[in-house]
Design a protein around this motif. Sequence first.
Motif, PDB file in Angstrom:
ATOM      1  N   VAL A  75       0.938  -1.224   0.055  1.00 45.31           N
ATOM      2  CA  VAL A  75       0.067   0.112  -0.070  1.00 45.31           C
ATOM      3  C   VAL A  75       0.843   1.306  -0.089  1.00 45.31           C
ATOM      4  CG1 VAL A  75      -1.687   1.184   1.348  1.00 45.31           C
ATOM      5  CG2 VAL A  75      -1.884  -1.274   1.324  1.00 45.31           C
ATOM      6  N   LYS A  76       0.589   2.185  -1.054  1.00 45.33           N
ATOM      7  CA  LYS A  76       1.285   3.575  -0.836  1.00 45.33           C
ATOM      8  C   LYS A  76       0.918   4.409   0.312  1.00 45.33           C
ATOM      9  CE  LYS A  76       1.820   3.672  -5.951  1.00 45.33           C
ATOM     10  NZ  LYS A  76       1.938   4.546  -7.082  1.00 45.33           N
ATOM     11  N   LEU A  77       1.857   5.147   0.808  1.00 48.23           N
ATOM     12  CA  LEU A  77       1.943   5.893   1.908  1.00 48.23           C
ATOM     13  C   LEU A  77       0.744   6.824   1.970  1.00 48.23           C
ATOM     14  CD1 LEU A  77       3.309   6.550   4.714  1.00 48.23           C
ATOM     15  CD2 LEU A  77       4.278   8.293   3.475  1.00 48.23           C
ATOM     16  N   ARG A  78       0.406   7.669   0.575  1.00 47.50           N
ATOM     17  CA  ARG A  78      -0.475   8.500   0.577  1.00 47.50           C
ATOM     18  C   ARG A  78      -2.066   7.711   0.604  1.00 47.50           C
ATOM     19  NH1 ARG A  78       0.262   8.551  -5.377  1.00 47.50           N
ATOM     20  NH2 ARG A  78       2.528   8.854  -5.182  1.00 47.50           N
ATOM     21  N   GLU A  79      -1.743   6.425  -0.061  1.00 41.18           N
ATOM     22  CA  GLU A  79      -3.318   5.572  -0.111  1.00 41.18           C
ATOM     23  C   GLU A  79      -3.677   5.533   1.343  1.00 41.18           C
ATOM     24  OE1 GLU A  79      -4.401   1.194  -1.848  1.00 41.18           O
ATOM     25  OE2 GLU A  79      -3.196   2.336  -2.893  1.00 41.18           O
ATOM     26  N   ALA A  80      -2.755   4.925   2.247  1.00 38.59           N
ATOM     27  CA  ALA A  80      -2.919   4.539   3.631  1.00 38.59           C
ATOM     28  C   ALA A  80      -3.396   6.037   4.266  1.00 38.59           C
ATOM     29  CB  ALA A  80      -1.794   4.009   4.147  1.00 38.59           C
ATOM     30  N   LEU A  81      -2.739   7.083   4.125  1.00 40.21           N
ATOM     31  CA  LEU A  81      -3.202   8.461   4.793  1.00 40.21           C
ATOM     32  C   LEU A  81      -4.922   8.699   3.991  1.00 40.21           C
ATOM     33  CD1 LEU A  81      -0.119  10.715   4.354  1.00 40.21           C
ATOM     34  CD2 LEU A  81      -1.302   9.909   6.462  1.00 40.21           C
ATOM     35  N   SER A  82      -4.980   8.398   2.890  1.00 43.50           N
ATOM     36  CA  SER A  82      -6.348   9.179   2.557  1.00 43.50           C
ATOM     37  C   SER A  82      -7.393   8.188   2.862  1.00 43.50           C
ATOM     38  CB  SER A  82      -6.315   8.793   0.754  1.00 43.50           C
ATOM     39  OG  SER A  82      -6.000   7.754   0.326  1.00 43.50           O
ATOM     40  N   ARG A  83      -7.171   6.699   3.213  1.00 41.08           N
ATOM     41  CA  ARG A  83      -7.976   5.856   3.901  1.00 41.08           C
ATOM     42  C   ARG A  83      -8.079   6.098   5.325  1.00 41.08           C
ATOM     43  NH1 ARG A  83      -6.896  -0.154   2.009  1.00 41.08           N
ATOM     44  NH2 ARG A  83      -4.796   0.573   1.059  1.00 41.08           N
ATOM     45  N   LYS A  84      -7.118   6.844   5.961  1.00 40.78           N
ATOM     46  CA  LYS A  84      -6.927   7.016   7.451  1.00 40.78           C
ATOM     47  C   LYS A  84      -6.614   5.805   8.109  1.00 40.78           C
ATOM     48  CE  LYS A  84     -10.035  11.059   7.245  1.00 40.78           C
ATOM     49  NZ  LYS A  84      -8.961  12.060   6.992  1.00 40.78           N
ATOM     50  N   ASP A  85      -5.975   4.909   7.390  1.00 32.68           N
ATOM     51  CA  ASP A  85      -5.337   3.603   7.999  1.00 32.68           C
ATOM     52  C   ASP A  85      -4.078   4.234   8.902  1.00 32.68           C
ATOM     53  OD1 ASP A  85      -7.330   2.366   6.597  1.00 32.68           O
ATOM     54  OD2 ASP A  85      -5.713   1.372   5.178  1.00 32.68           O
ATOM     55  N   ILE A  86      -3.450   5.267   8.442  1.00 31.64           N
ATOM     56  CA  ILE A  86      -2.416   5.551   9.588  1.00 31.64           C
ATOM     57  C   ILE A  86      -2.648   7.053   9.528  1.00 31.64           C
ATOM     58  CG2 ILE A  86      -0.878   3.948   8.733  1.00 31.64           C
ATOM     59  CD1 ILE A  86       0.291   6.341   6.653  1.00 31.64           C
ATOM     60  N   ALA A  87      -1.818   7.650  10.430  1.00 31.77           N
ATOM     61  CA  ALA A  87      -1.480   8.994  10.783  1.00 31.77           C
ATOM     62  C   ALA A  87      -0.100   9.512  10.494  1.00 31.77           C
ATOM     63  CB  ALA A  87      -2.087   9.490  11.958  1.00 31.77           C
ATOM     64  N   ILE A  88       0.182  10.576  10.121  1.00 34.51           N
ATOM     65  CA  ILE A  88       1.448  10.998   9.972  1.00 34.51           C
ATOM     66  C   ILE A  88       1.528  12.572  10.440  1.00 34.51           C
ATOM     67  CG2 ILE A  88       3.562  11.654   8.583  1.00 34.51           C
ATOM     68  CD1 ILE A  88       2.897   9.341   6.708  1.00 34.51           C
ATOM     69  N   ASP A  89       2.595  12.544  11.473  1.00 39.19           N
ATOM     70  CA  ASP A  89       2.921  14.300  11.996  1.00 39.19           C
ATOM     71  C   ASP A  89       4.515  14.592  11.278  1.00 39.19           C
ATOM     72  OD1 ASP A  89       2.756  16.341  13.287  1.00 39.19           O
ATOM     73  OD2 ASP A  89       3.359  15.627  15.235  1.00 39.19           O
ATOM     74  N   THR A  90       4.282  15.364  10.307  1.00 36.31           N
ATOM     75  CA  THR A  90       5.643  15.718   9.739  1.00 36.31           C
ATOM     76  C   THR A  90       5.099  16.694   8.916  1.00 36.31           C
ATOM     77  OG1 THR A  90       7.759  15.195   8.846  1.00 36.31           O
ATOM     78  CG2 THR A  90       5.744  14.079   7.997  1.00 36.31           C
ATOM     79  N   THR A  91       6.234  17.472   8.162  1.00 32.60           N
ATOM     80  CA  THR A  91       6.122  18.417   7.158  1.00 32.60           C
ATOM     81  C   THR A  91       5.669  17.698   5.715  1.00 32.60           C
ATOM     82  OG1 THR A  91       8.670  18.223   6.376  1.00 32.60           O
ATOM     83  CG2 THR A  91       7.908  19.733   8.182  1.00 32.60           C
ATOM     84  N   PHE A  92       5.244  18.489   4.743  1.00 33.63           N
ATOM     85  CA  PHE A  92       4.735  18.059   3.430  1.00 33.63           C
ATOM     86  C   PHE A  92       5.712  17.532   3.017  1.00 33.63           C
ATOM     87  CE2 PHE A  92       3.994  18.457  -0.671  1.00 33.63           C
ATOM     88  CZ  PHE A  92       2.679  17.951  -0.891  1.00 33.63           C
ATOM     89  N   ARG A  93       7.045  18.047   3.092  1.00 28.89           N
ATOM     90  CA  ARG A  93       8.351  17.668   2.099  1.00 28.89           C
ATOM     91  C   ARG A  93       8.781  16.335   2.719  1.00 28.89           C
ATOM     92  NH1 ARG A  93      13.030  21.662   0.936  1.00 28.89           N
ATOM     93  NH2 ARG A  93      11.568  22.430  -0.457  1.00 28.89           N
ATOM     94  N   LYS A  94       8.793  16.071   3.856  1.00 22.03           N
ATOM     95  CA  LYS A  94       9.107  14.819   4.387  1.00 22.03           C
ATOM     96  C   LYS A  94       8.039  13.870   4.007  1.00 22.03           C
ATOM     97  CE  LYS A  94      12.501  15.556   8.010  1.00 22.03           C
ATOM     98  NZ  LYS A  94      13.139  16.776   7.604  1.00 22.03           N
ATOM     99  N   LYS A  95       6.942  14.073   4.260  1.00 29.30           N
ATOM    100  CA  LYS A  95       5.616  13.142   3.726  1.00 29.30           C
ATOM    101  C   LYS A  95       6.245  12.566   2.174  1.00 29.30           C
ATOM    102  CE  LYS A  95       1.827  14.644   6.228  1.00 29.30           C
ATOM    103  NZ  LYS A  95       0.531  15.330   6.082  1.00 29.30           N
ATOM    104  N   LEU A  96       6.573  13.456   1.226  1.00 31.27           N
ATOM    105  CA  LEU A  96       7.049  13.222  -0.166  1.00 31.27           C
ATOM    106  C   LEU A  96       8.299  12.556  -0.021  1.00 31.27           C
ATOM    107  CD1 LEU A  96       6.451  16.554  -1.772  1.00 31.27           C
ATOM    108  CD2 LEU A  96       5.155  14.677  -2.126  1.00 31.27           C
ATOM    109  N   LEU A  97       9.179  12.512   0.832  1.00 27.73           N
ATOM    110  CA  LEU A  97      10.652  11.913   1.018  1.00 27.73           C
ATOM    111  C   LEU A  97      10.027  10.414   1.452  1.00 27.73           C
ATOM    112  CD1 LEU A  97      13.566  11.616   0.882  1.00 27.73           C
ATOM    113  CD2 LEU A  97      13.682  12.261   3.098  1.00 27.73           C
TER     114      LEU A  97
END
Length: 112
Positions: A75-97
């Motif tokens: 599963v791609k990170l952004r896919e899991a984020l959009s499905r709310k399977d995970i939560a990430i606390d960081t900057t947008f740039r780090k999310k892309l990395l």
Amino acid sequence: MENLSDVFIRENQAKGHVGYLLRKSTFSMLIQAGNINIPLQISNGEIKKASRIKKFDVMITGSEEAILSIMAGKVKLREALSRKDIAIDTTFRKKLLLESFFCLGKISYENT
């Protein structure tokens, strides 16, 4: 899943392209998979277990299944984020990395 951090570190250190992607990055990351915490330190392309860090630059939380799916590249990170399977606390740039990091650094299920 108890030794997931060891497998993740070992497999990603063996992949030269992952180190190249992270070659100019230095940050700490805490992955919380259910009751399991995986503290990591990324420093100039090297990944190791973090110690003595109180505040992490990146925090990823989710169920064991969701985190394993991301680490295994299922599963791609952004896919899991959009499905709310995970939560990430960081900057947008780090999310892309991290999206690239998890895509390139996927581990195999047999090793977990």
